[in-house]
Design a protein around this motif. Structure first.
Motif, short mmCIF file in Angstrom:
data_model
loop_
_atom_site.label_atom_id
_atom_site.label_comp_id
_atom_site.label_asym_id
_atom_site.label_seq_id
_atom_site.Cartn_x
_atom_site.Cartn_y
_atom_site.Cartn_z
N TYR A 9 0.87 -1.17 0.00
CA TYR A 9 0.00 0.00 0.00
C TYR A 9 0.91 1.23 0.00
O TYR A 9 1.57 1.51 0.98
CB TYR A 9 -0.87 -0.05 1.26
N ARG A 26 -3.09 7.09 -1.60
CA ARG A 26 -2.44 5.80 -1.39
C ARG A 26 -3.29 4.72 -2.03
O ARG A 26 -4.51 4.78 -1.99
CB ARG A 26 -2.23 5.54 0.09
N SER A 27 -2.63 3.71 -2.59
CA SER A 27 -3.34 2.65 -3.29
C SER A 27 -2.45 1.42 -3.38
O SER A 27 -1.24 1.49 -3.20
CB SER A 27 -3.74 3.12 -4.69
N THR A 28 -3.07 0.29 -3.72
CA THR A 28 -2.32 -0.93 -4.00
C THR A 28 -2.03 -1.07 -5.48
O THR A 28 -1.30 -1.96 -5.88
CB THR A 28 -3.10 -2.18 -3.52
#
Length: 81
Positions: A9, A26-28
């Motif tokens: 993440y 924020r991201s995967t």
């Protein structure tokens, strides 16, 4: 929690090229393309088709749907059963 089960993440820039709008979150999600952000750091960038800067609901360019006409047509079609 189990180790190595969840994806990383991390900070990612989402960019809407049609509106010239970008935001850092924020991201995967991952991407091979990168962009330099205003803080001087380089982040992965993901291009999106629609964002709050280009979506008709947020920009006020949406169409008004004639819901009364839809209700009347429904009543005409199925009203007398």
């Amino acid at each position: 929690m189990k180790k190595n089960l969840h994806p990383a993440y991390r900070p990612v820039v989402f960019r809407d090229p049609s509106a010239g709008f970008a935001f850092l979150t924020r991201s995967t999600r991952t991407s091979g393309a990168t962009v330099e952000w205003t803080d001087g750091r380089t982040y992965p960038v993901i291009d999106v088709d629609v964002s709050s800067a280009s979506h008709p609901f947020y920009t006020g360019r949406g169409r008004i749907i004639d819901s009364a006409g839809r209700v009347e047509r429904f009543k005409q079609r199925y009203g007398k059963m």
